[in-house]
Design a protein around this motif. Structure first.
Motif, PDB file in Angstrom:
ATOM      1  N   GLY A   1       0.818  -1.217   0.000  1.00 50.64           N
ATOM      2  CA  GLY A   1       0.000   0.000   0.000  1.00 50.64           C
ATOM      3  C   GLY A   1       0.851   1.267   0.000  1.00 50.64           C
ATOM      4  O   GLY A   1       0.456   2.295  -0.545  1.00 50.64           O
ATOM      5  N   TYR A   2       2.029   1.209   0.638  1.00 51.88           N
ATOM      6  CA  TYR A   2       2.918   2.369   0.698  1.00 51.88           C
ATOM      7  C   TYR A   2       3.939   2.339  -0.439  1.00 51.88           C
ATOM      8  O   TYR A   2       4.202   3.366  -1.065  1.00 51.88           O
ATOM      9  N   ILE A   3       4.514   1.147  -0.676  1.00 49.93           N
ATOM     10  CA  ILE A   3       5.547   1.026  -1.725  1.00 49.93           C
ATOM     11  C   ILE A   3       4.967   1.451  -3.076  1.00 49.93           C
ATOM     12  O   ILE A   3       5.608   2.165  -3.848  1.00 49.93           O
ATOM     13  N   SER A   4       3.716   1.033  -3.353  1.00 54.76           N
ATOM     14  CA  SER A   4       3.129   1.358  -4.654  1.00 54.76           C
ATOM     15  C   SER A   4       2.833   2.862  -4.768  1.00 54.76           C
ATOM     16  O   SER A   4       2.612   3.369  -5.864  1.00 54.76           O
ATOM     17  N   ARG A   5       2.840   3.563  -3.637  1.00 51.89           N
ATOM     18  CA  ARG A   5       2.660   5.029  -3.664  1.00 51.89           C
ATOM     19  C   ARG A   5       4.004   5.746  -3.517  1.00 51.89           C
ATOM     20  O   ARG A   5       4.070   6.918  -3.173  1.00 51.89           O
TER      21      ARG A   5
END
Ligand SMILES: Cc1cc2nc3c(=O)[nH]c(=O)nc-3n(C[C@H](O)[C@H](O)[C@H](O)COP(=O)(O)O)c2cc1C
Length: 283
Positions: free
Chosen positions: A123-127
């Motif tokens: 959820g964070y890495i993809s952002r």
């Protein structure tokens, strides 16, 4: 004295902490065996005097496979034990979840340890946000070793990490949305595979830490019923053929809010990243 450390580690942070704790225990004269439940089943507890349980924090809670492992050891014997957690951003009351599960299962808890671990949450890495890169660092590992030494010599701390801090509403909502029962009853059936994109490379099947993926008759991945929502299958797919329930539009506002909060929080170290063809490129 003999100690068994049972832990779960997918991206190696909890493993590093487990190893440092074991070095400290050895220095206090305690013989230690390590078991990562991703790779092995825990051995029989009978010959051990001390048990350590180690886990990452997943969605401000404890991953389902760790909870199930603790429950399966339940009432084997009232063994002296300790616990340790690694977390990327905010643990909130995850320590409390772990403590309550261990107490319910009859463990005699004598100490705890927690520190940051590099956060590979999709959820964070993809952002573009990679929180706590480089953790656990040398300081974290030195503290873990000291904790192991104290635990081996009977001097560890009985307090629990952040147990008194109730998470703000948005995080409580996330905890609820991704509770164990909802994951098991609902979310784990919602993985979607785009067969046009899937090249049947098997990266998702081989990378699943709980062996939840199999092949269907045509060799495409299919999901069984023991998903722990680590999202490794989706993150490492080189063709972006997999969509988990965490990647639905409904989760967007929550993930965006979390990333904004992390980016503004001076207490959290972070790097910028790009997820490309299932690989993480760090700037
Ligand atoms: C699916 C998933 C959910 C996570 N949820 C949280 C969380 O709620 N809070 C937090 O601080 N870190 C969270 N993290 C980060 C991990 O707790 C942290 O990176 C941990 O050190 C990983 O341990 P490991 O490398 O041993 O697998 C999450 C990571 C993943 C993969």
């Amino acid at each position: 004295m003999k100690c068994l450390i049972i832990y779960y580690s997918l991206t190696n942070s909890t493993s590093q902490v487990a190893k440092s704790i074991s070095i400290g225990l050895n220095q206090a004269g305690v013989e230690t065996t390590l078991c990562n439940i991703k790779d092995d089943s825990p051995p029989n507890l009978d010959s051990y005097d001390l048990l350590g349980i180690g886990t990452p924090v997943y969605v401000y809670q404890i991953p389902i496979n760790v909870l199930e492992c603790i429950e399966s050891l339940s009432k084997v014997k009232k063994i002296r034990s300790f616990a340790f957690l690694t977390y990327g951003t905010y643990a909130w009351n995850a320590g409390e979840f772990l403590k309550n599960t261990m107490l319910k299962s009859g463990f005699d808890i004598q100490g705890w340890f927690y520190c940051h671990g590099a956060d590979y949450f999709l959820g964070y890495i993809s952002r573009g946000c990679f929180a706590s890169p480089g953790h656990p660092n040398a300081d974290d590992l030195a503290k873990a070793q000291k904790f192991g030494y104290d635990m081996g010599s009977g001097n560890a701390d009985r307090l629990w990490p952040e147990s008194h801090i109730s998470p703000p509403l948005i995080y409580r909502f996330e905890q609820m949305m991704l509770s164990r029962s909802l994951v098991q009853r609902y979310h784990q059936k919602q993985f979607k595979l785009d067969k046009e994109k899937c090249i049947r490379c098997d990266i998702c099947v081989k990378g699943c830490p709980v062996h939840n993926l199999n092949h269907d008759n045509e060799g495409y991945p299919s999901w069984d019923s023991k998903c722990i929502m680590c999202l490794s299958c989706e993150m490492h797919c080189p063709r972006e053929a997999i969509k988990s329930p965490m990647s639905t539009a409904m989760m967007n506002p929550i993930m965006n809010y979390n990333v904004k909060k992390i980016m503004r929080d001076p207490k959290i170290e972070k790097s910028k990243v790009r997820l490309h063809n299932g690989k993480i490129e760090i700037y």
